[in-house]
Each structure stands twice: as C-alpha cells, then as structure tokens.
Scaffold this motif. Structure first.
Motif, mmCIF file in Angstrom:
data_model
loop_
_atom_site.group_PDB
_atom_site.id
_atom_site.type_symbol
_atom_site.label_atom_id
_atom_site.label_comp_id
_atom_site.label_asym_id
_atom_site.label_seq_id
_atom_site.Cartn_x
_atom_site.Cartn_y
_atom_site.Cartn_z
ATOM 1 N N UNK A 150 37.088 67.457 0.057
ATOM 2 C CA UNK A 150 36.388 68.628 -0.484
ATOM 3 C C UNK A 150 37.363 69.519 -1.250
ATOM 4 N N UNK A 151 38.538 69.736 -0.695
ATOM 5 C CA UNK A 151 39.534 70.588 -1.354
ATOM 6 C C UNK A 151 39.932 70.012 -2.705
ATOM 7 N N UNK A 172 47.556 75.024 1.641
ATOM 8 C CA UNK A 172 47.124 75.219 3.021
ATOM 9 C C UNK A 172 46.117 76.354 3.133
ATOM 10 N N UNK A 173 46.418 77.471 2.456
ATOM 11 C CA UNK A 173 45.500 78.601 2.496
ATOM 12 C C UNK A 173 44.172 78.286 1.837
ATOM 13 N N UNK A 174 44.213 77.541 0.737
ATOM 14 C CA UNK A 174 42.988 77.195 0.014
ATOM 15 C C UNK A 174 42.122 76.237 0.836
ATOM 16 N N UNK A 175 42.728 75.203 1.419
ATOM 17 C CA UNK A 175 41.963 74.252 2.223
ATOM 18 C C UNK A 175 41.411 74.919 3.473
ATOM 19 N N UNK A 176 42.148 75.873 4.029
ATOM 20 C CA UNK A 176 41.655 76.597 5.202
ATOM 21 C C UNK A 176 40.460 77.466 4.834
ATOM 22 N N UNK A 177 40.473 78.049 3.638
ATOM 23 C CA UNK A 177 39.340 78.855 3.175
ATOM 24 C C UNK A 177 38.079 77.998 3.057
ATOM 25 N N UNK A 178 38.241 76.757 2.608
ATOM 26 C CA UNK A 178 37.101 75.862 2.485
ATOM 27 C C UNK A 178 36.645 75.316 3.844
ATOM 28 N N UNK A 179 37.545 75.275 4.804
ATOM 29 C CA UNK A 179 37.204 74.801 6.140
ATOM 30 C C UNK A 179 36.783 76.007 6.990
ATOM 31 N N UNK A 180 35.666 76.658 6.564
ATOM 32 C CA UNK A 180 35.305 77.939 7.162
ATOM 33 C C UNK A 180 34.458 77.782 8.423
ATOM 34 N N UNK A 181 33.792 76.624 8.621
ATOM 35 C CA UNK A 181 32.935 76.443 9.782
ATOM 36 C C UNK A 181 33.709 76.511 11.085
ATOM 37 N N UNK A 208 40.175 61.718 18.667
ATOM 38 C CA UNK A 208 41.117 61.630 17.548
ATOM 39 C C UNK A 208 40.482 61.083 16.277
ATOM 40 N N UNK A 209 39.518 60.167 16.422
ATOM 41 C CA UNK A 209 38.854 59.610 15.244
ATOM 42 C C UNK A 209 38.066 60.693 14.517
ATOM 43 N N UNK A 210 37.329 61.500 15.275
ATOM 44 C CA UNK A 210 36.553 62.585 14.667
ATOM 45 C C UNK A 210 37.463 63.655 14.076
ATOM 46 N N UNK A 211 38.581 63.904 14.725
ATOM 47 C CA UNK A 211 39.549 64.859 14.177
ATOM 48 C C UNK A 211 40.073 64.369 12.832
ATOM 49 N N UNK A 212 40.408 63.082 12.776
ATOM 50 C CA UNK A 212 40.918 62.502 11.534
ATOM 51 C C UNK A 212 39.876 62.568 10.433
ATOM 52 N N UNK A 213 38.611 62.286 10.776
ATOM 53 C CA UNK A 213 37.538 62.343 9.789
ATOM 54 C C UNK A 213 37.354 63.754 9.263
ATOM 55 N N UNK A 214 37.371 64.740 10.156
ATOM 56 C CA UNK A 214 37.235 66.137 9.722
ATOM 57 C C UNK A 214 38.348 66.520 8.767
ATOM 58 N N UNK A 215 39.541 66.092 9.098
ATOM 59 C CA UNK A 215 40.696 66.391 8.250
ATOM 60 C C UNK A 215 40.565 65.736 6.880
ATOM 61 N N UNK A 216 40.163 64.456 6.863
ATOM 62 C CA UNK A 216 40.026 63.731 5.598
ATOM 63 C C UNK A 216 38.912 64.348 4.745
ATOM 64 N N UNK A 217 37.786 64.700 5.373
ATOM 65 C CA UNK A 217 36.680 65.290 4.622
ATOM 66 C C UNK A 217 37.085 66.623 4.012
ATOM 67 N N UNK A 218 37.861 67.400 4.761
ATOM 68 C CA UNK A 218 38.319 68.676 4.225
ATOM 69 C C UNK A 218 39.251 68.476 3.038
ATOM 70 N N UNK A 219 40.145 67.469 3.125
ATOM 71 C CA UNK A 219 41.047 67.173 2.007
ATOM 72 C C UNK A 219 40.258 66.705 0.788
#
Length: 317
Positions: free
Chosen positions: A237-238, A205-214, A224-235
């Motif tokens: 990238x992580x 959680x801490x590592x993925x949050x560090x990468x989700x710095x924007x 909700x669709x855009x929220x899901x996409x942001x979450x998936x893209x962060x996962x």
C-alpha cells in the motif's frame, strides 16, 4: 519522477506488534520499499542487512548500502565488501571506534591520534592472505544461497576469537571500516549523502505508519504468518501511494514547464513523494469509474538531474 541516483539502498527497522518483532525495511533511493520482513527482537540487526539484498529480484540492483549504527559491524563490513556491496553507515559515536594502521611503522602527521598508540592497532595482512581462499569460498556460498548470510553473520558475531574464519572476517572488516571512516571524515559530500539516505528511511517509516492507521498501527495477531502478511500489505500500500504521489508531482511539474517556468533539479530535490495532504485514508467508495482505463504512465521529466551530482563533486573539491 526521474531520480538522479539509482543504485543506493538504505535500511532501517521499526518495532511494533504485541508479541514483539522488528519490521526490517530495505528502502531504495527511489523512495519505495524493495524488501520488508519480520526479524526477532533482541538480535543484532546488522546480521540481516545482507539478506534483503540477496533476495532482491527487482530491476533496482543496489551497489551501496546505507544503515544506522545497528546496521554495521566488522563481519558485516567484510561480507558486504566480499559480495561487492559498499557499506556506508551513519555511525553514532564513531570516535569511540578503533582505526587500524596498515603497518607498525605507519604514522600520520595530523591524524595519528585516531590510530591509538604508535605501533598499535595494526592490520594482520598475513592472516588475510592465508585465509583469502576461505573467505572467497564462504562469500560464493552465501551468494549462491548455500549458506544463509543471516546464519553466517550470527555465528561470526558470537564465534570464538580463536576461530580462523571469525578472525579473518574481522581483519578484513577492520580494513574496510577504517577506510570508510576516513572517507566519512574527509568527504563532506559523502556525509551529506549518508545523512540524506538515512533520513529518507526514517521518513518512509513515518509515512508507512501513517497509512497503517487501523488499531493505531499495532499488529495484535500472534500468528507470525499473519504478522508477515500485514507487514507486506502495508509495504505494498505504501509503495502504491508513493507511486500515485509521484505521478501527481510529475504532472504538476509538466504543467509548470508548459506555462514557461524553469524547473531546476535542486527544486525537485526538496520534494518528497511521502505526501499525505491529498490522501483520503478511509477511501472513496464509488463504482462508476471502475471501467475507466487510466492514462498511460509517462516516467520521463525534462529535468537534468545530473547537475545535483556535479554540485556535490564541486563542493567536495
């Protein structure tokens, strides 16, 4: 980097986003996120713990689930057992939970106080036997996708205690949770294993949050669709950065071994791929290496990781 355990899975949640939601992660023992999705705020997180396992289509097929206190309940213990998963949560204030006796005459010399008053908290085996076919029918329906595990567990949690399915699931859950609690109390190796797994999820959680710095990691979009996409893209990238760090760690280990160093599995057990020092979050915009083909990925390390499992077994003995 090779792992010495390849069938464990852990779950946890992180709250973020303006409209409110929970990013629910299923993290493998190989450090990566196998499954991530949004769930609503204000729900009991345990009802979602099975869903990710059933939707998991990766090569990593876990048989053990680790969770925190919010990831367990009697129906969850029951359904996980019926589906062939072993639920091993880290439960806060476990001493406040009821332990259940197999029979009214059952008593124990040193731990009888855990089970309450003599003759109290007794498992109703007749109830389980009478509804065994119903329990298996429901489990098969969940496994085959005819019934959503999330919907089932939500109904079981809010269902009437007079409902036969609810009481049967609850009774099986009492059996399984009591056994797990007794194992947890008596097995130091199991306690270390549960703690290590849940700590790994918190580190993810801490590592993925560090990468989700924007935008300070806040998802400002209400869609909700855009929220899901942001979450998936962060996962995604992580996981990519975890893979990159793992390759770097493996290369350093091979260089040390070539120089004559003895690398023990206990040494590598202290190393995590959640490293940030060598990562440039803002990127390097160079194009001269776009056509360069990367070297072949070599996953093997000449290190015997089975020693770690043997050490735990010896300490437990």
């Amino acid at each position: 980097m090779d792992t010495y355990l390849n069938n464990l899975l852990a779950e946890t949640s992180v709250r973020y986003g303006k409209p409110g939601g929970i990013a629910y992660h299923h993290i493998a023992d190989t450090y990566i996120a196998l499954f991530t999705h949004f769930i609503p705020c204000g729900v009991w997180e345990a009802v979602y713990i099975i869903e990710g396992l059933l939707k998991n289509a990766s090569e990593v097929q876990p048989t053990t689930i680790h969770a925190d206190t919010q990831g367990q309940s009697l129906p969850v213990f029951s359904l996980a057992h019926l589906l062939g998963f072993e639920l091993m949560p880290r439960i806060r204030n476990w001493k406040d939970l009821n332990f259940y006796r197999p029979g009214k005459q059952s008593s124990y010399v040193h731990i009888d106080a855990l089970f309450g008053e003599p003759g109290a908290n007794v498992i109703d085996w007749d109830l389980i036997e009478n509804h065994f076919e119903d329990l298996m029918r429901v489990a098969v329906s969940v496994r085959e996708g005819a019934i959503s595990s999330t919907l089932l567990l939500r109904r079981l949690r809010s269902g009437s205690k007079r409902n036969a399915h609810y009481t049967a699931f609850r009774e099986v859950g009492r059996v399984i949770r009591t056994v797990q609690l007794l194992r947890y109390l008596s097995d130091p190796a199991m306690r270390r294993r549960v703690t290590a797994a849940t700590n790994k999820v918190e580190a993810y959680n801490g590592f993925s949050e560090w990468l989700r710095f924007g935008n300070r990691g806040v998802i400002a979009d209400n869609d909700p669709v855009e929220q899901e996409k942001t979450l998936k893209f962060n996962a995604l990238l992580t996981n990519a950065v975890i893979f990159h760090n793992t390759l770097d760690i493996a290369e350093v280990v091979r260089q040390l071994q070539a120089e004559g160093w003895i690398i023990e599995p206990e040494d590598l057990a202290q190393v995590s791929p959640y490293l940030t020092e060598s990562i440039n979050r803002f990127g390097q915009y160079a194009t001269h290496e776009l056509d360069a083909e990367p070297e072949a990925y070599e996953p093997h390390l000449d290190v015997d990781f089975t020693k770690l499992g043997e050490a735990d077994t010896e300490q437990a003995a």
